[in-house]
Design a protein around this motif. Structure first.
Motif, PDB file in Angstrom:
ATOM      1  N   GLY A  40      45.886  62.999  41.255  1.00 63.79           N
ATOM      2  CA  GLY A  40      47.150  62.631  40.810  1.00 63.79           C
ATOM      3  C   GLY A  40      48.074  62.063  41.872  1.00 63.79           C
ATOM      4  N   GLU A  41      47.513  61.811  42.934  1.00 68.00           N
ATOM      5  CA  GLU A  41      48.579  61.619  44.165  1.00 68.00           C
ATOM      6  C   GLU A  41      47.908  60.102  44.644  1.00 68.00           C
ATOM      7  N   PRO A  42      48.912  59.378  45.493  1.00 72.59           N
ATOM      8  CA  PRO A  42      50.185  59.727  45.925  1.00 72.59           C
ATOM      9  C   PRO A  42      51.094  59.183  44.961  1.00 72.59           C
ATOM     10  N   GLU A  43      52.462  59.539  45.035  1.00 77.42           N
ATOM     11  CA  GLU A  43      53.526  59.066  44.372  1.00 77.42           C
ATOM     12  C   GLU A  43      53.952  57.307  44.495  1.00 77.42           C
ATOM     13  N   TRP A  44      53.779  57.228  45.751  1.00 81.06           N
ATOM     14  CA  TRP A  44      53.932  55.695  46.386  1.00 81.06           C
ATOM     15  C   TRP A  44      52.923  55.599  47.616  1.00 81.06           C
ATOM     16  N   VAL A  45      52.857  54.209  47.739  1.00 77.44           N
ATOM     17  CA  VAL A  45      52.206  53.865  48.785  1.00 77.44           C
ATOM     18  C   VAL A  45      52.918  52.381  49.778  1.00 77.44           C
ATOM     19  N   LEU A  46      52.730  52.527  50.985  1.00 74.90           N
ATOM     20  CA  LEU A  46      53.440  51.465  51.532  1.00 74.90           C
ATOM     21  C   LEU A  46      52.467  51.292  52.707  1.00 74.90           C
ATOM     22  N   MET A  47      52.275  49.791  52.787  1.00 68.89           N
ATOM     23  CA  MET A  47      51.382  49.199  53.956  1.00 68.89           C
ATOM     24  C   MET A  47      51.759  48.044  54.533  1.00 68.89           C
ATOM     25  N   GLU A  48      51.355  48.127  55.869  1.00 64.32           N
ATOM     26  CA  GLU A  48      51.723  46.840  56.433  1.00 64.32           C
ATOM     27  C   GLU A  48      50.575  46.248  57.389  1.00 64.32           C
ATOM     28  N   GLU A  49      50.561  44.991  57.512  1.00 60.96           N
ATOM     29  CA  GLU A  49      49.602  44.273  58.466  1.00 60.96           C
ATOM     30  C   GLU A  49      50.097  43.026  58.483  1.00 60.96           C
ATOM     31  N   VAL A  50      48.951  42.398  59.296  1.00 60.38           N
ATOM     32  CA  VAL A  50      49.401  40.937  59.740  1.00 60.38           C
ATOM     33  C   VAL A  50      49.181  39.901  58.688  1.00 60.38           C
ATOM     34  N   PRO A  51      49.871  38.933  58.585  1.00 64.52           N
ATOM     35  CA  PRO A  51      49.932  37.978  57.364  1.00 64.52           C
ATOM     36  C   PRO A  51      48.544  37.785  56.802  1.00 64.52           C
ATOM     37  N   ASP A  52      47.507  37.620  57.641  1.00 68.30           N
ATOM     38  CA  ASP A  52      46.188  37.108  57.240  1.00 68.30           C
ATOM     39  C   ASP A  52      45.561  38.113  55.950  1.00 68.30           C
ATOM     40  N   VAL A  53      46.038  39.460  56.369  1.00 65.39           N
ATOM     41  CA  VAL A  53      45.713  40.606  55.321  1.00 65.39           C
ATOM     42  C   VAL A  53      46.089  40.562  53.857  1.00 65.39           C
ATOM     43  N   LEU A  54      47.239  39.504  53.745  1.00 63.13           N
ATOM     44  CA  LEU A  54      47.919  39.432  52.216  1.00 63.13           C
ATOM     45  C   LEU A  54      46.690  39.217  51.196  1.00 63.13           C
ATOM     46  N   PRO A  55      45.569  38.446  51.450  1.00 69.21           N
ATOM     47  CA  PRO A  55      44.690  38.630  50.201  1.00 69.21           C
ATOM     48  C   PRO A  55      44.019  39.972  50.075  1.00 69.21           C
ATOM     49  N   LEU A  56      44.035  40.723  51.089  1.00 68.49           N
ATOM     50  CA  LEU A  56      43.488  42.150  50.718  1.00 68.49           C
ATOM     51  C   LEU A  56      44.432  42.829  50.062  1.00 68.49           C
ATOM     52  N   TRP A  57      45.674  42.747  50.581  1.00 69.46           N
ATOM     53  CA  TRP A  57      46.587  43.476  49.782  1.00 69.46           C
ATOM     54  C   TRP A  57      46.773  43.152  48.285  1.00 69.46           C
ATOM     55  N   ARG A  58      46.409  41.997  47.864  1.00 69.61           N
ATOM     56  CA  ARG A  58      46.579  41.409  46.251  1.00 69.61           C
ATOM     57  C   ARG A  58      45.261  42.208  45.635  1.00 69.61           C
ATOM     58  N   GLN A  59      44.301  42.360  46.509  1.00 68.31           N
ATOM     59  CA  GLN A  59      42.859  43.092  45.989  1.00 68.31           C
ATOM     60  C   GLN A  59      43.538  44.389  45.627  1.00 68.31           C
ATOM     61  N   TYR A  60      44.089  45.224  46.602  1.00 69.75           N
ATOM     62  CA  TYR A  60      44.437  46.465  46.471  1.00 69.75           C
ATOM     63  C   TYR A  60      45.422  46.567  45.191  1.00 69.75           C
ATOM     64  N   ALA A  61      46.297  45.640  44.915  1.00 66.02           N
ATOM     65  CA  ALA A  61      47.142  45.629  44.070  1.00 66.02           C
ATOM     66  C   ALA A  61      46.721  45.610  42.654  1.00 66.02           C
ATOM     67  N   ALA A  62      45.502  44.710  42.576  1.00 59.64           N
ATOM     68  CA  ALA A  62      44.781  44.659  41.195  1.00 59.64           C
ATOM     69  C   ALA A  62      44.205  45.985  41.137  1.00 59.64           C
ATOM     70  N   ILE A  63      43.635  46.757  41.868  1.00 61.01           N
ATOM     71  CA  ILE A  63      43.137  48.023  41.775  1.00 61.01           C
ATOM     72  C   ILE A  63      44.196  49.257  41.431  1.00 61.01           C
ATOM     73  N   LEU A  64      45.224  49.170  42.076  1.00 59.48           N
ATOM     74  CA  LEU A  64      46.429  50.101  41.900  1.00 59.48           C
ATOM     75  C   LEU A  64      46.835  50.136  40.538  1.00 59.48           C
ATOM     76  N   ARG A  65      47.100  48.734  39.992  1.00 61.73           N
ATOM     77  CA  ARG A  65      47.764  48.505  38.627  1.00 61.73           C
ATOM     78  C   ARG A  65      47.025  49.310  37.602  1.00 61.73           C
ATOM     79  N   THR A  66      45.610  49.264  37.757  1.00 56.44           N
ATOM     80  CA  THR A  66      44.801  50.085  37.004  1.00 56.44           C
ATOM     81  C   THR A  66      44.897  51.444  36.914  1.00 56.44           C
ATOM     82  N   TRP A  67      45.331  52.030  37.987  1.00 58.74           N
ATOM     83  CA  TRP A  67      45.793  53.551  38.017  1.00 58.74           C
ATOM     84  C   TRP A  67      47.299  53.967  37.838  1.00 58.74           C
ATOM     85  N   GLY A  68      47.921  52.975  37.016  1.00 56.69           N
ATOM     86  CA  GLY A  68      49.220  53.406  36.906  1.00 56.69           C
ATOM     87  C   GLY A  68      50.366  52.947  38.033  1.00 56.69           C
ATOM     88  N   PHE A  69      50.237  52.133  38.792  1.00 54.13           N
ATOM     89  CA  PHE A  69      51.095  51.918  39.873  1.00 54.13           C
ATOM     90  C   PHE A  69      51.767  50.428  39.733  1.00 54.13           C
TER      91      PHE A  69
END
Length: 331
Positions: A40-69
């Protein structure tokens, strides 16, 4: 019931399939998030990387939304939040308790007037402002320069530490209204020779000439590559990155094209940026205790998230008001 067994560790196989070994490192946090989500953790997530990593962050987002984020991903420019550097980074914000959204920018390339909706954004912070080189809108200092052995020019009198900030600390910097540096004089032998031919004793006060000659602007060059970013001191720095280029970020003089050849030859040599200056351009305090040798210090600076940007991002999730002078918020 006992917790399920952890998934098999497939990192070795995945690494062999990566074109860039850093790709697996950027994906590694998802392993931690998966393990934490099971409790049941974490309550929030913050990540930072170089601009080329943005597509990976979008993959993260798709998964995290299924977990209620609630999730936001995008590119933020550190200069828009008061950092004296146009550092663009891919950001992922996710929260289980609030709608994920980036903080409103506080700065813009041009200052904005007050409107019916409130005060406008401030102008981007320049390198000169961040380093304390002046208190005006376009602060650029004036320095006295000396010629080195064999007639080669030096930016400061012989024996002095050749860094711009050190010169300011010694009191050799003074604000110049038209944002240019004026060459005061050059050293010949043991005596100061002014451009008009006047000779002075070596220990005499160095004269300053601010007439329309021997003038240039200082800029910061990000590295020795042909496509290196070059910014004037009255602008924010480009993205600071060091890695194996710890000694390639230099202050360079920009001679005015209208200067005669004999005056352009007196332009001072490039000056390497110091760790103190680089840290301040990342929005760290001037006395931040960097660790290790010069190479490791510059690597720490180049890889760090600018504290001022981090504070803007973290404040809402820590339920604290943003205070630009509170460095501990992002420490």
């Amino acid at each position: 019931p006992p917790p399920p067994p952890p998934p098999p560790d497939t990192r070795a196989q995945l690494l062999a399939a990566c074109q860039d070994e850093r790709s697996l490192l950027a994906a590694e946090p998802m392993r931690y998030l998966h393990a934490l989500d099971m409790v049941g953790e974490p309550e929030w997530v913050l990540m930072e990387e170089v601009p080329d990593v943005l597509p990976l962050w979008r993959q993260y987002a798709a998964i995290l939304r299924t977990w209620g984020f609630s999730v936001w991903t995008g590119i933020l420019n550190a200069a828009d939040y008061g950092v004296p550097q146009t550092r663009k980074r891919a950001i992922l914000l996710a929260s289980r308790t609030r709608t994920a959204a980036p903080p409103p920018p506080t700065h813009a390339q041009c200052a904005e007037p007050e409107s019916l909706f409130g005060p406008g954004r401030d102008r981007w912070v320049s390198m000169a402002e961040a380093l304390g080189w002046g208190a005006t809108d376009r602060p650029v200092p004036t320095v006295c320069a000396g010629g080195g052995p064999g007639g080669g020019p030096e930016p400061f009198p012989s024996g002095s530490r050749k860094t711009l900030s050190d010169a300011r600390d010694r009191g050799t910097w003074t604000p110049h209204p038209d944002t240019e540096l004026a060459l005061a004089s050059r050293r010949q032998g043991s005596r100061w020779a002014a451009p008009d031919g006047e000779n002075r004793p070596a220990d005499a006060a160095t004269p300053v000439f601010t007439a329309g000659r021997h003038r240039w602007s200082w800029s910061l060059r990000s590295n020795n590559q042909t496509n290196a970013t070059v910014r004037r001191a009255d602008e924010p720095a480009g993205t600071l990155f060091f890695g194996h280029r710890a000694n390639e970020c230099t202050w360079i003089p920009d001679p005015a094209s209208s200067l005669p050849d004999d005056e352009q030859r007196m332009t001072p040599a490039p000056i390497k940026i110091t760790a103190r200056e680089a840290g301040m351009l990342q929005s760290f305090p001037a006395d931040y205790p960097w660790q290790g040798n010069k190479g490791r210090t510059f690597s720490q600076i180049g890889n760090a998230v600018p504290p001022r940007l981090a504070a803007h991002l973290l404040a809402p999730h820590l339920n604290k008001p943003f205070n630009p002078d509170d460095f501990t918020l992002a420490a």
